[in-house]
Design an enzyme around this catalytic site. Sequence first.
Site, PDB file in Angstrom:
ATOM      1  N   ASN A   1      21.229 -22.787 -20.876  1.00  0.00           N
ATOM      2  CA  ASN A   1      21.801 -23.022 -22.284  1.00  0.00           C
ATOM      3  C   ASN A   1      20.899 -22.199 -23.233  1.00  0.00           C
ATOM      4  OD1 ASN A   1      23.093 -25.383 -21.018  1.00  0.00           O
ATOM      5  ND2 ASN A   1      21.245 -26.685 -20.907  1.00  0.00           N
ATOM      6  N   ARG A   2      20.536 -21.154 -22.716  1.00  0.00           N
ATOM      7  CA  ARG A   2      19.869 -20.252 -23.649  1.00  0.00           C
ATOM      8  C   ARG A   2      18.346 -20.579 -23.992  1.00  0.00           C
ATOM      9  NH1 ARG A   2      22.302 -15.893 -25.405  1.00  0.00           N
ATOM     10  NH2 ARG A   2      20.923 -15.732 -27.220  1.00  0.00           N
TER      11      ARG A   2
END
Length: 211
Positions: free
Chosen positions: A189-190
């Site tokens: 999810n970065r």
Amino acid sequence: MDLRRVREEYESRGLDENDLESDPIKQFKIWYSEIENVGYLEPNAMVLSTVDANGSPIGRNVLLKEIYDDGFVFFTNYKSNKASDIEVNNKVSLTFSWNELRRQVIVKGSAEKISEKNSDEYWSMRPHESKIGSLISNQSEVIPSRENLDKDFVSEKLRWQGNEIPRPDHWGGYKVTPNFIEFWQGRPNRLHDRLSYVLASTGWVIKRLSP
Ligand SMILES: Cc1cc2nc3c(=O)[nH]c(=O)nc-3n(C[C@H](O)[C@H](O)[C@H](O)COP(=O)(O)O)c2cc1C
């Protein structure tokens, strides 16, 4: 070994402040052995960035050849463009891209020539033909043709047949002494982990940066 599994393991485990060595070079060595263990091609390739006399930055790959307790060593031509840049401004950066483990390490620091003795030591370990290549290369200068280069190589090889080649003055090592090292671990999810070591008067201070 299933490399995807290894990568996922590092991605899910992440990088935690509590797992870090207090000395970033020790931490670097841990990550270095991990990237070596997954069989990553040339994990010692790093982008050395310098700034020239006009303030223009440029990056190029060089190979990390030694890790001292206080710095990172690479070897090059002391008359090359990178060497002229360093002469004017010895502040440089090194970037390691270890994509297999979704990792990046960025170093900022200052570059200095290593001792002649240490350059001699590494020179003596290089294969004979690499030494000839270094002898004939006026690194970063414009040359007339590939044929010219090949001809120079052949004639220099003949000249040195059966003889040890001493290290030329224009070839040697630089050590980059860090004042900043960031360890970047890719996460889902970065929400990547970025832990940086900043050199303060009291020693290394670890700070977490936003991804
Ligand atoms: C993977 C890789 C490793 C390299 N390692 C070195 C090195 O250790 N020393 C070096 O002088 N050039 C190395 N080179 C070549 C440099 O990237 C560059 O072309 C050369 O040093 C001239 O750079 P300059 O004109 O900016 O000084 C390497 C290139 C690659 C792609």
